[in-house]
Design a protein around this motif. Sequence first.
Motif, PDB file in Angstrom:
ATOM      1  N   GLU A 160       0.844  -1.206   0.000  1.00 19.99           N
ATOM      2  CA  GLU A 160       0.000   0.000   0.000  1.00 19.99           C
ATOM      3  C   GLU A 160       0.875   1.250   0.000  1.00 19.99           C
ATOM      4  O   GLU A 160       0.588   2.221  -0.706  1.00 19.99           O
ATOM      5  N   ALA A 161       1.943   1.234   0.810  1.00 21.01           N
ATOM      6  CA  ALA A 161       2.850   2.391   0.878  1.00 21.01           C
ATOM      7  C   ALA A 161       3.529   2.637  -0.468  1.00 21.01           C
ATOM      8  O   ALA A 161       3.827   3.783  -0.825  1.00 21.01           O
ATOM      9  N   LEU A 162       3.735   1.561  -1.213  1.00 25.75           N
ATOM     10  CA  LEU A 162       4.366   1.689  -2.528  1.00 25.75           C
ATOM     11  C   LEU A 162       3.337   1.918  -3.637  1.00 25.75           C
ATOM     12  O   LEU A 162       3.665   1.844  -4.811  1.00 25.75           O
ATOM     13  N   SER A 163       2.093   2.186  -3.232  1.00 23.85           N
ATOM     14  CA  SER A 163       0.992   2.477  -4.158  1.00 23.85           C
ATOM     15  C   SER A 163       0.708   1.339  -5.140  1.00 23.85           C
ATOM     16  O   SER A 163       0.487   1.555  -6.336  1.00 23.85           O
ATOM     17  N   PRO A 173      -1.528  -1.433  -6.989  1.00 21.31           N
ATOM     18  CA  PRO A 173      -2.919  -1.305  -7.457  1.00 21.31           C
ATOM     19  C   PRO A 173      -3.911  -1.946  -6.465  1.00 21.31           C
ATOM     20  O   PRO A 173      -3.684  -3.047  -5.962  1.00 21.31           O
ATOM     21  N   GLN A 174      -5.013  -1.228  -6.209  1.00 20.82           N
ATOM     22  CA  GLN A 174      -6.051  -1.705  -5.294  1.00 20.82           C
ATOM     23  C   GLN A 174      -6.661  -3.017  -5.779  1.00 20.82           C
ATOM     24  O   GLN A 174      -7.081  -3.843  -4.966  1.00 20.82           O
TER      25      GLN A 174
END
Length: 196
Positions: free
Chosen positions: A23-26, A28-29
């Motif tokens: 999540e911190a590294l963005s 994909p959801q």
Amino acid sequence: TEAQQALRRGETTRARERIALAEALSAPQVQLQPLRDRLRAREANSTDVARLLAKASTPGVDEEVALDALQEALRAAPDNQAALDAREDLLSRRLRRADAALSAGRLPEAQALVDGVVAADPGHVDLPPVQARIGEALARRQASRADSLATAGSDERAGRIDAAARRYLALRDGDPADADARAGLDRVAAAMALRA
């Protein structure tokens, strides 16, 4: 990914850390959401299993309640070693009671205990020797029944109606559903009525 591998191994803390890093590294959801869902499900199962194990190990808990809790824990987590060990211990105690009942001549009680073990864990390591002893006891009982039935029939044919009646009664008392004993009792009752 590392989070998926951690989830497969049941390492929820590591999986949570890896998901947070993703999540911190963005990441994909679309990829993260299924992992979050699996993590939540795994944590819920872990909580349920811990609750069920606690219930099964509560002092004074009824053995059937404990076994049901352990079986439910194993349905949620089939490889949970604590649940497997607790179930094995409980079933081993039940088999020792079955063996004691068998030694005391209480065959129906022993059979009921063994049937309960078979239903819970048909592959239990202590099961085969007890089943073998029950099989031997059943064979002896069947042979004894056949001998008693033959002797009662001989007494009946020889006109020793009182002796035949006693043997048929003993057979019926040993097994109230014994159709041969009931039929023999009916015949000797009719013979006694004629004699009277």
